[in-house]
Motif scaffolding. Sequence first.
Motif, PDB file in Angstrom:
ATOM      1  N   LEU A 107       0.828  -1.212   0.000  1.00 13.70           N
ATOM      2  CA  LEU A 107       0.000   0.000   0.000  1.00 13.70           C
ATOM      3  C   LEU A 107       0.863   1.264   0.000  1.00 13.70           C
ATOM      4  CD1 LEU A 107      -2.795  -0.975   2.544  1.00 13.70           C
ATOM      5  CD2 LEU A 107      -3.146  -0.400   0.134  1.00 13.70           C
ATOM      6  N   GLU A 108       1.932   1.236   0.773  1.00 10.73           N
ATOM      7  CA  GLU A 108       2.833   2.391   0.818  1.00 10.73           C
ATOM      8  C   GLU A 108       3.448   2.640  -0.560  1.00 10.73           C
ATOM      9  OE1 GLU A 108       5.513   1.319   3.998  1.00 10.73           O
ATOM     10  OE2 GLU A 108       3.790   0.958   5.309  1.00 10.73           O
ATOM     11  N   LEU A 109       3.912   1.575  -1.204  1.00 14.95           N
ATOM     12  CA  LEU A 109       4.484   1.712  -2.548  1.00 14.95           C
ATOM     13  C   LEU A 109       3.424   2.189  -3.543  1.00 14.95           C
ATOM     14  CD1 LEU A 109       6.755  -1.458  -2.823  1.00 14.95           C
ATOM     15  CD2 LEU A 109       7.443   0.902  -2.350  1.00 14.95           C
ATOM     16  N   ALA A 110       2.223   1.638  -3.437  1.00 13.71           N
ATOM     17  CA  ALA A 110       1.142   2.037  -4.341  1.00 13.71           C
ATOM     18  C   ALA A 110       0.781   3.507  -4.137  1.00 13.71           C
ATOM     19  CB  ALA A 110      -0.081   1.147  -4.125  1.00 13.71           C
ATOM     20  N   ALA A 111       0.787   3.972  -2.896  1.00 17.13           N
ATOM     21  CA  ALA A 111       0.482   5.379  -2.632  1.00 17.13           C
ATOM     22  C   ALA A 111       1.506   6.281  -3.322  1.00 17.13           C
ATOM     23  CB  ALA A 111       0.449   5.652  -1.126  1.00 17.13           C
ATOM     24  N   LEU A 112       2.771   5.916  -3.245  1.00 19.61           N
ATOM     25  CA  LEU A 112       3.812   6.703  -3.911  1.00 19.61           C
ATOM     26  C   LEU A 112       3.617   6.684  -5.425  1.00 19.61           C
ATOM     27  CD1 LEU A 112       6.943   5.649  -1.821  1.00 19.61           C
ATOM     28  CD2 LEU A 112       5.511   7.688  -1.556  1.00 19.61           C
ATOM     29  N   ALA A 113       3.264   5.526  -5.959  1.00 17.02           N
ATOM     30  CA  ALA A 113       3.018   5.417  -7.399  1.00 17.02           C
ATOM     31  C   ALA A 113       1.820   6.274  -7.815  1.00 17.02           C
ATOM     32  CB  ALA A 113       2.802   3.953  -7.787  1.00 17.02           C
ATOM     33  N   CYS A 114       0.777   6.281  -7.009  1.00 19.39           N
ATOM     34  CA  CYS A 114      -0.401   7.101  -7.311  1.00 19.39           C
ATOM     35  C   CYS A 114      -0.038   8.581  -7.341  1.00 19.39           C
ATOM     36  CB  CYS A 114      -1.494   6.882  -6.261  1.00 19.39           C
ATOM     37  SG  CYS A 114      -2.256   5.258  -6.317  1.00 19.39           S
ATOM     38  N   LEU A 115       0.761   9.005  -6.388  1.00 21.00           N
ATOM     39  CA  LEU A 115       1.173  10.405  -6.345  1.00 21.00           C
ATOM     40  C   LEU A 115       2.013  10.777  -7.569  1.00 21.00           C
ATOM     41  CD1 LEU A 115       1.960  10.572  -2.547  1.00 21.00           C
ATOM     42  CD2 LEU A 115       0.167  11.859  -3.716  1.00 21.00           C
ATOM     43  N   SER A 166       3.116  21.224 -19.238  1.00 16.92           N
ATOM     44  CA  SER A 166       4.526  21.209 -19.638  1.00 16.92           C
ATOM     45  C   SER A 166       5.237  19.979 -19.069  1.00 16.92           C
ATOM     46  CB  SER A 166       5.236  22.481 -19.172  1.00 16.92           C
ATOM     47  OG  SER A 166       5.546  22.411 -17.796  1.00 16.92           O
ATOM     48  N   ILE A 167       6.144  19.459 -19.868  1.00 13.71           N
ATOM     49  CA  ILE A 167       6.913  18.278 -19.452  1.00 13.71           C
ATOM     50  C   ILE A 167       7.717  18.583 -18.191  1.00 13.71           C
ATOM     51  CG2 ILE A 167       8.802  16.731 -20.119  1.00 13.71           C
ATOM     52  CD1 ILE A 167       6.249  16.079 -21.553  1.00 13.71           C
ATOM     53  N   ALA A 168       8.304  19.773 -18.121  1.00 12.49           N
ATOM     54  CA  ALA A 168       9.129  20.125 -16.958  1.00 12.49           C
ATOM     55  C   ALA A 168       8.296  20.090 -15.669  1.00 12.49           C
ATOM     56  CB  ALA A 168       9.759  21.495 -17.156  1.00 12.49           C
ATOM     57  N   LEU A 169       7.127  20.705 -15.703  1.00 13.28           N
ATOM     58  CA  LEU A 169       6.284  20.720 -14.512  1.00 13.28           C
ATOM     59  C   LEU A 169       5.758  19.323 -14.195  1.00 13.28           C
ATOM     60  CD1 LEU A 169       5.100  22.315 -12.232  1.00 13.28           C
ATOM     61  CD2 LEU A 169       3.215  23.008 -13.727  1.00 13.28           C
ATOM     62  N   ARG A 170       5.452  18.552 -15.218  1.00 14.14           N
ATOM     63  CA  ARG A 170       5.016  17.169 -15.001  1.00 14.14           C
ATOM     64  C   ARG A 170       6.100  16.378 -14.272  1.00 14.14           C
ATOM     65  NH1 ARG A 170       2.199  15.277 -20.628  1.00 14.14           N
ATOM     66  NH2 ARG A 170       1.153  13.757 -19.309  1.00 14.14           N
ATOM     67  N   LEU A 171       7.337  16.528 -14.720  1.00 14.90           N
ATOM     68  CA  LEU A 171       8.457  15.827 -14.075  1.00 14.90           C
ATOM     69  C   LEU A 171       8.617  16.261 -12.620  1.00 14.90           C
ATOM     70  CD1 LEU A 171      11.182  15.722 -16.864  1.00 14.90           C
ATOM     71  CD2 LEU A 171      10.133  13.766 -15.715  1.00 14.90           C
ATOM     72  N   VAL A 172       8.540  17.570 -12.402  1.00 13.29           N
ATOM     73  CA  VAL A 172       8.687  18.084 -11.031  1.00 13.29           C
ATOM     74  C   VAL A 172       7.601  17.504 -10.132  1.00 13.29           C
ATOM     75  CG1 VAL A 172       8.504  20.167  -9.605  1.00 13.29           C
ATOM     76  CG2 VAL A 172       9.925  20.186 -11.658  1.00 13.29           C
ATOM     77  N   LEU A 173       6.353  17.559 -10.576  1.00 15.38           N
ATOM     78  CA  LEU A 173       5.257  17.044  -9.761  1.00 15.38           C
ATOM     79  C   LEU A 173       5.326  15.529  -9.585  1.00 15.38           C
ATOM     80  CD1 LEU A 173       2.296  19.214 -11.082  1.00 15.38           C
ATOM     81  CD2 LEU A 173       3.406  19.362  -8.843  1.00 15.38           C
ATOM     82  N   ALA A 174       5.692  14.823 -10.641  1.00 10.82           N
ATOM     83  CA  ALA A 174       5.766  13.358 -10.567  1.00 10.82           C
ATOM     84  C   ALA A 174       6.873  12.891  -9.631  1.00 10.82           C
ATOM     85  CB  ALA A 174       5.973  12.776 -11.966  1.00 10.82           C
ATOM     86  N   ILE A 175       7.875  13.720  -9.442  1.00 10.35           N
ATOM     87  CA  ILE A 175       8.964  13.374  -8.517  1.00 10.35           C
ATOM     88  C   ILE A 175       8.702  13.945  -7.127  1.00 10.35           C
ATOM     89  CG2 ILE A 175      11.421  13.715  -8.029  1.00 10.35           C
ATOM     90  CD1 ILE A 175      11.824  13.615 -11.133  1.00 10.35           C
ATOM     91  N   ALA A 176       8.293  15.212  -7.068  1.00 11.21           N
ATOM     92  CA  ALA A 176       8.150  15.895  -5.775  1.00 11.21           C
ATOM     93  C   ALA A 176       7.021  15.332  -4.919  1.00 11.21           C
ATOM     94  CB  ALA A 176       7.937  17.395  -5.995  1.00 11.21           C
ATOM     95  N   ALA A 177       5.897  14.994  -5.517  1.00 16.18           N
ATOM     96  CA  ALA A 177       4.757  14.515  -4.713  1.00 16.18           C
ATOM     97  C   ALA A 177       5.095  13.224  -3.970  1.00 16.18           C
ATOM     98  CB  ALA A 177       3.510  14.356  -5.593  1.00 16.18           C
ATOM     99  N   PRO A 178       5.607  12.183  -4.648  1.00 14.95           N
ATOM    100  CA  PRO A 178       5.936  10.973  -3.886  1.00 14.95           C
ATOM    101  C   PRO A 178       7.126  11.162  -2.943  1.00 14.95           C
ATOM    102  CG  PRO A 178       6.447  10.665  -6.216  1.00 14.95           C
ATOM    103  CD  PRO A 178       5.730  11.968  -6.084  1.00 14.95           C
ATOM    104  N   VAL A 179       8.083  11.993  -3.317  1.00 13.32           N
ATOM    105  CA  VAL A 179       9.220  12.234  -2.424  1.00 13.32           C
ATOM    106  C   VAL A 179       8.743  12.919  -1.144  1.00 13.32           C
ATOM    107  CG1 VAL A 179      11.342  13.589  -2.131  1.00 13.32           C
ATOM    108  CG2 VAL A 179      11.034  12.201  -4.181  1.00 13.32           C
ATOM    109  N   ALA A 180       7.866  13.904  -1.282  1.00 14.05           N
ATOM    110  CA  ALA A 180       7.334  14.582  -0.089  1.00 14.05           C
ATOM    111  C   ALA A 180       6.595  13.599   0.816  1.00 14.05           C
ATOM    112  CB  ALA A 180       6.408  15.729  -0.500  1.00 14.05           C
ATOM    113  N   ALA A 181       5.773  12.747   0.210  1.00 11.28           N
ATOM    114  CA  ALA A 181       5.040  11.750   1.004  1.00 11.28           C
ATOM    115  C   ALA A 181       5.996  10.779   1.682  1.00 11.28           C
ATOM    116  CB  ALA A 181       4.057  10.993   0.122  1.00 11.28           C
TER     117      ALA A 181
END
Length: 123
Positions: free
Chosen positions: A21-29, A39-54
């Motif tokens: 579940l923890e891994l799945a939550a990170l994947a969902c984020l 934009s690709i740049a913002l997509r990359l930032v959000l796709a990395i930052a959201a799971p890292v923050a969690a």
Amino acid sequence: MAGMRLPAPLHVLNEGIAFLLELAALACLAWWGWHSAESIALRLVLAIAAPVAAAVVWGLFASPKATFTLPLAGVLAVKALVFGAAVATLWAVERPTWALVFGIIAVVNTGLAALDSQAAMHR
């Protein structure tokens, strides 16, 4: 709150499900982050930052080797925040059935773990 001690095989199974579940939550984020911007740049930032923050919040407060020890209610609040964010992200990427299933599994798993942890604390 009175706890119950889970039988060893159920305890191990529940712990395994918790990890998934923890891994799945990170994947969902990450998935949400990727689908949340043009934009690709913002997509990359959000796709990395959201799971890292969690992951950082989880590691600091909710993991078995957390940096800061919280009472059970605090750990449950952190888990609700991370798992709730995963449910919200699944809903946001238009997967309401997945969101519902994930939420139910997370609640049952976390509830069993909390009861089991309370039993272990009162031994």
